[in-house]
Design an enzyme around this catalytic site. Structure first.
Site, PDB file in Angstrom:
ATOM      1  N   ARG A 283      21.764 112.454  23.727  1.00 13.42           N
ATOM      2  CA  ARG A 283      23.105 112.598  23.154  1.00 13.42           C
ATOM      3  C   ARG A 283      23.193 113.799  22.214  1.00 13.42           C
ATOM      4  O   ARG A 283      24.060 114.665  22.378  1.00 13.42           O
ATOM      5  CB  ARG A 283      23.499 111.324  22.401  1.00 13.42           C
ATOM      6  CG  ARG A 283      23.481 110.075  23.249  1.00 13.42           C
ATOM      7  CD  ARG A 283      24.232 108.959  22.573  1.00 13.42           C
ATOM      8  NE  ARG A 283      23.882 107.654  23.130  1.00 13.42           N
ATOM      9  CZ  ARG A 283      24.651 106.579  23.044  1.00 13.42           C
ATOM     10  NH1 ARG A 283      25.812 106.644  22.434  1.00 13.42           N
ATOM     11  NH2 ARG A 283      24.269 105.422  23.545  1.00 13.42           N
ATOM     12  N   ASP A 428      16.242 102.984  34.964  1.00 14.25           N
ATOM     13  CA  ASP A 428      17.191 103.807  35.705  1.00 14.25           C
ATOM     14  C   ASP A 428      16.916 105.305  35.689  1.00 14.25           C
ATOM     15  O   ASP A 428      16.697 105.930  36.740  1.00 14.25           O
ATOM     16  CB  ASP A 428      18.620 103.533  35.207  1.00 14.25           C
ATOM     17  CG  ASP A 428      18.768 103.646  33.690  1.00 14.25           C
ATOM     18  OD1 ASP A 428      17.753 103.856  33.002  1.00 14.25           O
ATOM     19  OD2 ASP A 428      19.909 103.516  33.196  1.00 14.25           O
ATOM     20  N   GLU A 601      28.752 104.987  34.707  1.00 17.21           N
ATOM     21  CA  GLU A 601      27.925 105.192  35.899  1.00 17.21           C
ATOM     22  C   GLU A 601      28.715 105.195  37.206  1.00 17.21           C
ATOM     23  O   GLU A 601      28.440 105.994  38.106  1.00 17.21           O
ATOM     24  CB  GLU A 601      26.819 104.122  35.957  1.00 17.21           C
ATOM     25  CG  GLU A 601      25.709 104.332  34.958  1.00 17.21           C
ATOM     26  CD  GLU A 601      26.103 103.945  33.548  1.00 17.21           C
ATOM     27  OE1 GLU A 601      25.496 104.462  32.585  1.00 17.21           O
ATOM     28  OE2 GLU A 601      27.030 103.114  33.395  1.00 17.21           O
TER      29      GLU A 601
END
Length: 722
Positions: A283, A428, A601
């Site tokens: 981020r 993921d 997503e």
């Protein structure tokens, strides 16, 4: 269970009470609020004592988002709650969003006493940790909690709370576009995608302006209470930095100027603050690097004079990024080279996880590479590159079967912990960054393409199956390892896969062009088919819900034994809106999983699928999804938009929190989905897991992969050389 009737809430009292009592903190009548404060204060004191009595050391100044979700195996590092700051300033004042925020946190513990206030991070959908001392409190307060629940359910469905939602939707209607668009669509009018893109800009402006008005400089925003929270004494720029490149792409110059001014005058990383290594990298570091890239590559987008070459302060983003990265490198000072879960910014000190027996998340340790490699290319500092590459070598040297890695790894020795295999939280982005690392260096590191193909083959072999009776394609989990039972559970996080698979098959080129290349094979055909099928399933996760917004987790009905990936299958092309339609039998959302966190997503994959296939349906699905966000997450009185505690009832139950990735990812992907294809062409950029775009580049003489895979037999097992 599909929760549509209000009285379905009683089937799981803990879940319902938790959701409704969260609502109490923001919307309940004054009398209930006062009682909640009294009860909650006692609960808080006991909770603090329980934390003090825990056997492990609590990290100093851990950020507390106060967004508990679920008691499951995913235990995040517990928080002392010491860092929650109010709008009153970084020191003193009420905690975590003011008085009501405090009530919300305290009351949340009455019926769910085992939780602590923990960070809600992108890669982790749950936020509970056990506290053995709290159980007696649960027994004492249960009756009061259930009585309060019944009162609140009655008030909600009698209209007391419903009015707030209706006012919010009404305020959107005053824009005029929502109703006008729906009327035009009903008449079959021509679609103007540029106008739809402008609607996304308006939604971003509403969210940003609310944050700017009520919580500027703070790291968390509560749009219903209209307050904010600091994660560190002076703020970390969590929302501001994460949104920089969205501001640029949307050409919002004045807002970008204000953000840049805050970064220049107020942002400092020299704070005695523990932060999550992964989240801060994707981020904050990613946001700064992307801002640097876009301000140079697209100088006409939101142009600021200070960004011009040679102007004072032109390297602001890069300087802040380099300072942060030097501090984050402390996390890599482990015996194995695998980074610790956290780092103290001021002390330059890595901190092991205080949960999971000290293990780091595998996905988190392998989702730092795009950022550090790009920074190394910009600065010439080879150390950034080498630290990132070392992690990949250590992970691969474990010899994971069929390319599928367990979701925990020890920073001490670099060995996996446990056998849990999944592409949801903590698993993921390991897979996402395999194929993206290959493209980042202009396809000059074939080891990552090899690892991607090996992993995708493993997904097909062990995790892909089909639902009953409609035969939707899903990616399940193997919680106990590849040799044990398949769980038909899909986190919303898994919906990054359709886009990543399509990207891997075409390299970012349009499918029609990629098919003409001599490198196109039957594997590419099969990959594109799998991407289409998974995209369809992810869209079904939205269509299944009452609000049209997907749950955090969806379960599916599968056979016993599950069908193999090679089994015949053909899911229905359309989702019949009939509430009793057969396809609905394939889906199942449990009450505790019905929250929607504004996650990106699915729209991310829709963006990739539209760019690559050119099939308009993906844009249309995205538009329908965007309208659902507008209808069901809008906050009245100019508050912007909020995440939801329950997205399977109308009106939904709000959570009173705007995730930073709502601005950084979700709205950005909507904007790109409705934009011309020449904006951020996929064959020229790589986009990190927080939707921050970086350029593809050549490694040059200074950098190299720096490691080779150990030899393996035909089954993928590592064998001794020679």
């Amino acid at each position: 269970m599909n929760v549509r009737d209000p009285f379905d809430l009683h089937r799981n009292s803990n879940s319902a009470a938790f959701n409704v009592l969260r609502l109490t903190a923001t919307q309940a009548a004054a009398g209930i609020r006062e009682k909640a404060v009294e009860v909650g204060t006692n609960a808080l004191e006991k909770g603090r004592q329980a934390v003090e009595d825990m056997s492990f050391a609590v990290p100093k100044n851990v950020p507390s988002f106060a967004n508990p979700q679920r008691l499951v195996e995913d235990q995040l590092w517990p928080s002392s709650g010491a860092t929650a700051r109010s709008t009153g300033g970084p020191r003193g004042g009420q905690s975590a969003g003011g008085l009501l925020g405090g009530v919300q946190n305290r009351v949340g513990g009455i019926l769910n006493p085992d939780r602590n206030a923990l960070p809600m991070y992108k890669d982790k959908p749950y936020a509970y940790a056990p506290s053995k001392r709290a159980r007696p409190l649960y027994r004492k307060k249960r009756v009061l909690g259930l009585l309060t629940l019944l009162c609140l359910v009655f008030l909600w469905y009698s209209g007391t709370f419903r009015d707030r939602h209706e006012r919010a939707v009404s305020s959107l209607s005053r824009w005029g576009w929502l109703k006008a668009e729906e009327e035009a669509e009903a008449k079959g009018g021509k679609v103007d995608w540029s106008k739809r893109r402008e609607r996304v800009v308006e939604a971003f402006e509403l969210s940003w302006d609310a944050y700017e008005r009520y919580a500027w400089g703070q790291d968390e925003f509560h749009p219903i209470q209209k307050t904010g929270t600091y994660m560190a004494p002076k703020g970390l720029g969590w929302i501001i930095i994460d949104s920089l490149d969205t501001l640029m792409l949307m050409n919002l110059t004045s807002r970008l100027s204000h953000a840049r001014e805050w970064i220049s005058q107020s942002l400092t990383w020299d704070q005695d603050q523990d932060v999550n290594t992964f989240e801060t990298t994707i981020r904050m570091l990613g946001g700064l690097l992307s801002a640097h890239y876009l301000s140079n590559e697209y100088p006409d987008l939101a142009p600021i004079a200070d960004d011009n070459p040679g102007a004072p302060g032109e390297d602001l983003y890069l300087e802040k990024a380099t300072d942060l990265a030097n501090r984050l490198l402390s996390a890599f000072e482990s015996p194995s080279g695998v980074p610790y879960a956290s780092v103290n910014l001021a002390q330059f000190k890595g901190i092991p996880s205080h949960a999971d027996m000290g293990a780091s998340s595998t996905a988190e340790t392998t989702t730092l590479q795009l950022e550090l490699k790009y920074l190394a290319k910009l600065t010439g500092e080879k150390l950034f590159w080498d630290k990132a590459e070392k992690v990949m070598q250590v992970v691969d040297d474990n010899g994971a079967k069929d390319g599928l890695v367990p979701i925990y790894i020890y920073a001490t020795d670099g060995k996996f912990r446990g056998n849990n295999i999944r592409l949801g939280s903590r698993g993921d982005s390991y897979y996402e960054y395999l194929i993206k690392q290959y493209f980042q260096t202009n396809e000059k590191e074939p080891v990552y393409k090899e690892m991607w193909h090996e992993a995708l083959d493993g997904v097909r072999k062990h995790l892909v199956t089909y639902t009953e009776p409609s035969r939707f394609t899903i990616i399940g989990e193997r919680p106990s390892g590849l040799d044990y039972e398949l769980s038909p559970k899909m986190d919303h996080l898994v919906c990054f896969m359709p886009g990543s698979i399509a990207l891997g098959a075409t390299g970012g080129l349009p499918e029609k062009e990629a098919r003409k290349l001599p490198t196109w094979t039957k594997r590419n055909d099969a990959d594109m088919q799998l991407a289409r099928e998974l995209m369809h399933t992810c869209w079904g996760m939205y269509k299944y819900m009452a609000t049209g917004l997907a749950a955090e987790i969806t379960y599916f009905n599968i056979g016993n034994p599950p069908l193999a990936e090679s089994a015949p299958h053909s899911a229905p092309a359309d989702f019949d809106p009939d509430p009793y339609a057969q396809w609905r039998q394939d889906f199942d959302v449990k009450p505790m999983d019905s929250h929607n966190l504004q996650r990106p997503e699915t729209v991310e994959s829709l963006f990739y699928m539209w760019r690559i296939t050119g099939e308009t349906k993906y844009r249309e699905w995205g538009w329908e999804m965007f309208k659902s966000f507008m209808k069901h997450t809008a906050v009245d009185n100019g508050g912007g938009f909020t995440s939801l505690s329950n997205a399977n009832i109308v009106p939904p139950m709000p959570r009173d929190n705007m995730e930073s990735f709502w601005l950084a990812e979700t709205l950005k992907y909507f904007y790109l989905l409705f934009s011309p294809d020449d904006l951020l062409p996929l064959d020229k950029v790589v986009i990190n897991t927080e939707a921050h775009p970086f350029p593809r580049f050549d490694m040059g003489q200074l950098f190299s992969t720096g490691w080779k895979r150990k030899p393996r037999d035909k089954d993928g097992n590592i064998v001794a050389e020679g």
